[in-house]
Enzyme design. Structure first.
Site, PDB file in Angstrom:
ATOM      1  N   ILE A 155       0.874  -1.165   0.000  1.00  0.00           N
ATOM      2  CA  ILE A 155       0.000   0.000   0.000  1.00  0.00           C
ATOM      3  C   ILE A 155       0.917   1.222   0.000  1.00  0.00           C
ATOM      4  O   ILE A 155       1.983   1.203   0.625  1.00  0.00           O
ATOM      5  CB  ILE A 155      -0.921  -0.023   1.241  1.00  0.00           C
ATOM      6  CG1 ILE A 155      -1.946   1.105   1.168  1.00  0.00           C
ATOM      7  CG2 ILE A 155      -0.137   0.014   2.517  1.00  0.00           C
ATOM      8  CD1 ILE A 155      -2.990   1.018   2.268  1.00  0.00           C
ATOM      9  N   SER A 156       0.532   2.275  -0.690  1.00  0.00           N
ATOM     10  CA  SER A 156       1.345   3.491  -0.698  1.00  0.00           C
ATOM     11  C   SER A 156       1.367   4.113   0.685  1.00  0.00           C
ATOM     12  O   SER A 156       0.441   3.946   1.477  1.00  0.00           O
ATOM     13  CB  SER A 156       0.767   4.506  -1.691  1.00  0.00           C
ATOM     14  OG  SER A 156       0.896   4.041  -3.005  1.00  0.00           O
ATOM     15  N   HIS A 157       2.431   4.873   0.952  1.00  0.00           N
ATOM     16  CA  HIS A 157       2.497   5.635   2.201  1.00  0.00           C
ATOM     17  C   HIS A 157       1.231   6.496   2.308  1.00  0.00           C
ATOM     18  O   HIS A 157       0.819   7.098   1.309  1.00  0.00           O
ATOM     19  CB  HIS A 157       3.708   6.578   2.192  1.00  0.00           C
ATOM     20  CG  HIS A 157       5.028   5.905   2.281  1.00  0.00           C
ATOM     21  ND1 HIS A 157       5.554   5.142   1.261  1.00  0.00           N
ATOM     22  CD2 HIS A 157       5.938   5.887   3.277  1.00  0.00           C
ATOM     23  CE1 HIS A 157       6.738   4.692   1.634  1.00  0.00           C
ATOM     24  NE2 HIS A 157       6.995   5.114   2.853  1.00  0.00           N
TER      25      HIS A 157
END
Length: 169
Positions: free
Chosen positions: A16-18
């Site tokens: 998951i992206s930051h």
């Protein structure tokens, strides 16, 4: 982990992206309610949920079959209805639903796919991380005519690579 600004594994070799990156990209899209948004890289559905919360009509493509299968069940389970989730190749976009007001790419691409540029409406905005190395440059594009674009570089970010074809598991 909810308050840590870090990428977390979500399966199929993806992360998951930051949270900061999700917020940054979302802000840069300048979304208005009811706009049609194409998301490339559904992942676990976090960015999809954020876009739905903003009132967008979301079309999202995921090429990893295991993630697609999980997310297609999970988002409605937690109350997020209405997103059109598609298992496919993000490089090709979704010409059958174009044009899009906004396009967001959530994986690092080696180049900007022409199919995505043609599916963006005039006046629309695309965000895409470009680069094949450890980090990518976040590129902001605004379509000013059928063939013309304004372009800005918004800084360096880390993304998993955008892969072609829908053979991922």
């Amino acid at each position: 982990h909810a308050y840590s600004d870090k990428a977390l594994p979500i399966g199929a070799g993806q992360t998951i992206s930051h949270p900061y990156t999700v917020a940054f990209q979302t802000e840069q899209l300048e979304i208005s309610s009811s706009e049609k948004v194409l998301e490339i890289g559904t992942g676990c559905g976090y960015q999809t949920a954020v876009l739905l919360e903003m009132g967008a009509k979301v079309y999202s493509i995921e090429r990893q079959k295991t993630l697609f299968d999980k997310t297609k069940l999970f988002l409605p389970y937690i109350g997020y209805q209405g997103a059109k989730l598609i298992y496919g190749d993000g490089y090709k976009g979704l010409p059958q639903f174009a044009p899009f007001d906004k396009i967001i790419v959530t994986a690092g691409a080696p180049y900007i796919p022409n199919d995505l540029l043609t599916q963006l409406k005039v006046g629309g905005i695309m965000l895409i991380p470009l680069g094949e190395g450890e980090t990518q440059e976040m590129v902001w594009l605004k379509k000013i005519s059928e063939t013309g674009f304004d372009k800005k570089i918004l800084g360096n970010f880390k993304f998993v690579p955008l892969l072609q074809n829908k053979s991922g598991n």
